[in-house]
Scaffold this motif. Structure first.
Motif, mmCIF file in Angstrom:
data_model
loop_
_atom_site.group_PDB
_atom_site.id
_atom_site.type_symbol
_atom_site.label_atom_id
_atom_site.label_comp_id
_atom_site.label_asym_id
_atom_site.label_seq_id
_atom_site.Cartn_x
_atom_site.Cartn_y
_atom_site.Cartn_z
ATOM 1 N N VAL A 1 -5.100 -2.040 36.827
ATOM 2 C CA VAL A 1 -4.029 -1.304 37.501
ATOM 3 C C VAL A 1 -4.125 -1.499 39.018
ATOM 4 C CG1 VAL A 1 -3.202 1.024 38.037
ATOM 5 C CG2 VAL A 1 -3.737 0.414 35.671
ATOM 6 N N GLY A 2 -5.357 -1.555 39.516
ATOM 7 C CA GLY A 2 -5.576 -1.658 40.950
ATOM 8 C C GLY A 2 -5.145 -2.981 41.555
ATOM 9 N N THR A 3 -4.801 -3.961 40.727
ATOM 10 C CA THR A 3 -4.307 -5.230 41.265
ATOM 11 C C THR A 3 -2.873 -5.105 41.756
ATOM 12 O OG1 THR A 3 -3.564 -5.976 39.077
ATOM 13 C CG2 THR A 3 -5.806 -6.568 39.744
ATOM 14 N N ASN A 4 -2.166 -4.053 41.328
ATOM 15 C CA ASN A 4 -0.759 -3.888 41.697
ATOM 16 C C ASN A 4 -0.485 -2.666 42.556
ATOM 17 O OD1 ASN A 4 0.162 -6.172 40.128
ATOM 18 N ND2 ASN A 4 -0.186 -4.927 38.297
ATOM 19 N N CYS A 5 -1.488 -1.817 42.748
ATOM 20 C CA CYS A 5 -1.275 -0.631 43.570
ATOM 21 C C CYS A 5 -2.612 -0.176 44.143
ATOM 22 C CB CYS A 5 -0.622 0.502 42.765
ATOM 23 S SG CYS A 5 -1.669 1.149 41.447
ATOM 24 N N THR A 6 -2.554 0.791 45.043
ATOM 25 C CA THR A 6 -3.764 1.337 45.642
ATOM 26 C C THR A 6 -4.291 2.474 44.771
ATOM 27 O OG1 THR A 6 -3.006 0.790 47.868
ATOM 28 C CG2 THR A 6 -4.726 2.465 47.684
ATOM 29 N N ILE B 1 -3.192 7.413 32.299
ATOM 30 C CA ILE B 1 -2.855 6.283 33.164
ATOM 31 C C ILE B 1 -1.558 5.623 32.707
ATOM 32 C CG2 ILE B 1 -3.586 3.988 33.938
ATOM 33 C CD1 ILE B 1 -5.160 6.179 35.257
ATOM 34 N N ALA B 2 -1.412 5.444 31.389
ATOM 35 C CA ALA B 2 -0.181 4.853 30.852
ATOM 36 C C ALA B 2 1.025 5.704 31.228
ATOM 37 C CB ALA B 2 -0.289 4.725 29.327
ATOM 38 N N GLN B 3 0.867 7.005 31.143
ATOM 39 C CA GLN B 3 1.963 7.920 31.460
ATOM 40 C C GLN B 3 2.381 7.800 32.925
ATOM 41 O OE1 GLN B 3 1.144 11.996 30.399
ATOM 42 N NE2 GLN B 3 2.769 12.787 31.720
ATOM 43 N N ILE C 1 -1.817 -2.588 28.550
ATOM 44 C CA ILE C 1 -2.595 -2.450 29.789
ATOM 45 C C ILE C 1 -3.725 -1.450 29.616
ATOM 46 C CG2 ILE C 1 -2.497 -1.575 32.172
ATOM 47 C CD1 ILE C 1 0.336 -2.772 32.334
ATOM 48 N N THR C 2 -3.441 -0.347 28.926
ATOM 49 C CA THR C 2 -4.424 0.730 28.783
ATOM 50 C C THR C 2 -5.256 0.615 27.510
ATOM 51 O OG1 THR C 2 -2.671 2.127 27.836
ATOM 52 C CG2 THR C 2 -3.137 2.377 30.189
ATOM 53 N N ASN C 3 -5.113 -0.519 26.819
ATOM 54 C CA ASN C 3 -5.920 -0.795 25.630
ATOM 55 C C ASN C 3 -5.755 0.297 24.558
ATOM 56 O OD1 ASN C 3 -7.707 -2.351 24.118
ATOM 57 N ND2 ASN C 3 -9.521 -1.350 24.937
ATOM 58 N N LEU C 4 -4.517 0.727 24.360
ATOM 59 C CA LEU C 4 -4.216 1.751 23.356
ATOM 60 C C LEU C 4 -3.356 1.203 22.214
ATOM 61 C CD1 LEU C 4 -3.379 4.790 25.691
ATOM 62 C CD2 LEU C 4 -5.426 4.531 24.276
ATOM 63 N N GLN C 5 -3.085 -0.086 22.232
ATOM 64 C CA GLN C 5 -2.177 -0.675 21.251
ATOM 65 C C GLN C 5 -2.638 -0.428 19.808
ATOM 66 O OE1 GLN C 5 1.175 -1.745 20.551
ATOM 67 N NE2 GLN C 5 0.821 -2.798 22.491
#
Length: 208
Positions: free
Chosen positions: A91-96, A56-58, A32-36
């Motif tokens: 991230v904003g698609t699932n939370c505010t 953000i991942a944390q 999700i955070t493009n850290l892979q």
């Protein structure tokens, strides 16, 4: 510690004791955070933007319903800023997400609702698209010399001025009617909305 190790550690502290479940969650957050691609690198060696994305991942380990970020793109290079905005958008698609920033382009790219604040007071609460539609046909531009600027500030409601390559300035004016024949109509921008709100607030403060 690497990003992968550190997220595993934080997940363990949050009570996710099952290793298979923990590894799956960590990998999802890295995606999700493009850290892979950099998950094996030490976090203390990350750039500012990478650390923002790791943060953000944390916090996503908590499955939050509300996220508040304050000036998150300040100091980031253009590429890293875009990566971070993409993460926040997903991230904003699932939370505010409450996003505080002085960078108007971030608001334009990311937000479906906005408020302009000054001194802790809300000056305007509106959707970005509606905000620019409100002042359609009310923004005008004109090129002036540096010597002409002082008089232009007296004659017109100047919102902003920007230097051109030949050291002239392009002024942006807010007016319901064409200020004079040498002005050109311009498309409204969120910057204009911001400056108008501040000017109106200043006028009200001076009159009170």
């Amino acid at each position: 510690m690497s990003a992968e190790e550190l997220l595993n550690y934080f997940a363990l502290l949050k009570g996710i004791s099952n290793k298979t479940e923990r590894d799956k969650l960590v990998n999802e957050l890295l995606d999700i955070t493009n850290l892979q691609d950099i998950k094996k690198k030490y976090v203390d060696g990350y750039s500012g933007g990478m650390k923002q994305r790791f943060g953000i991942a944390q916090l996503l380990l908590n499955n939050p319903k509300l996220i508040i970020v304050d000036e998150p793109t300040a100091g980031l290079d253009p590429a890293e800023r875009q990566r971070f905005l993409n993460v926040i958008r997903e991230v904003g698609t699932n939370c505010t997400v409450i996003f505080s920033t002085h960078i108007v382009d971030d608001v334009k790219e990311l937000c479906n609702d906005m408020a302009i604040l000054n001194g802790g007071r809300i000056l305007k609460h509106i959707k970005p698209l509606d905000a620019t539609l409100e002042i359609k046909n009310q923004i005008w531009t004109k090129v002036v010399s540096r010597k002409e600027l002082d008089q232009a500030e007296v004659d017109f409601n100047i919102l902003s001025s920007n230097y051109n390559v030949d050291n002239t300035l392009t002024i942006r004016v807010h007016s319901e009617k064409k200020p004079s024949k040498d002005f050109k109509k311009a498309e409204p921008q969120l910057d204009d909305v911001y400056f108008i709100a501040l000017k109106e607030d200043q006028i009200q403060s001076n009159n009170s």
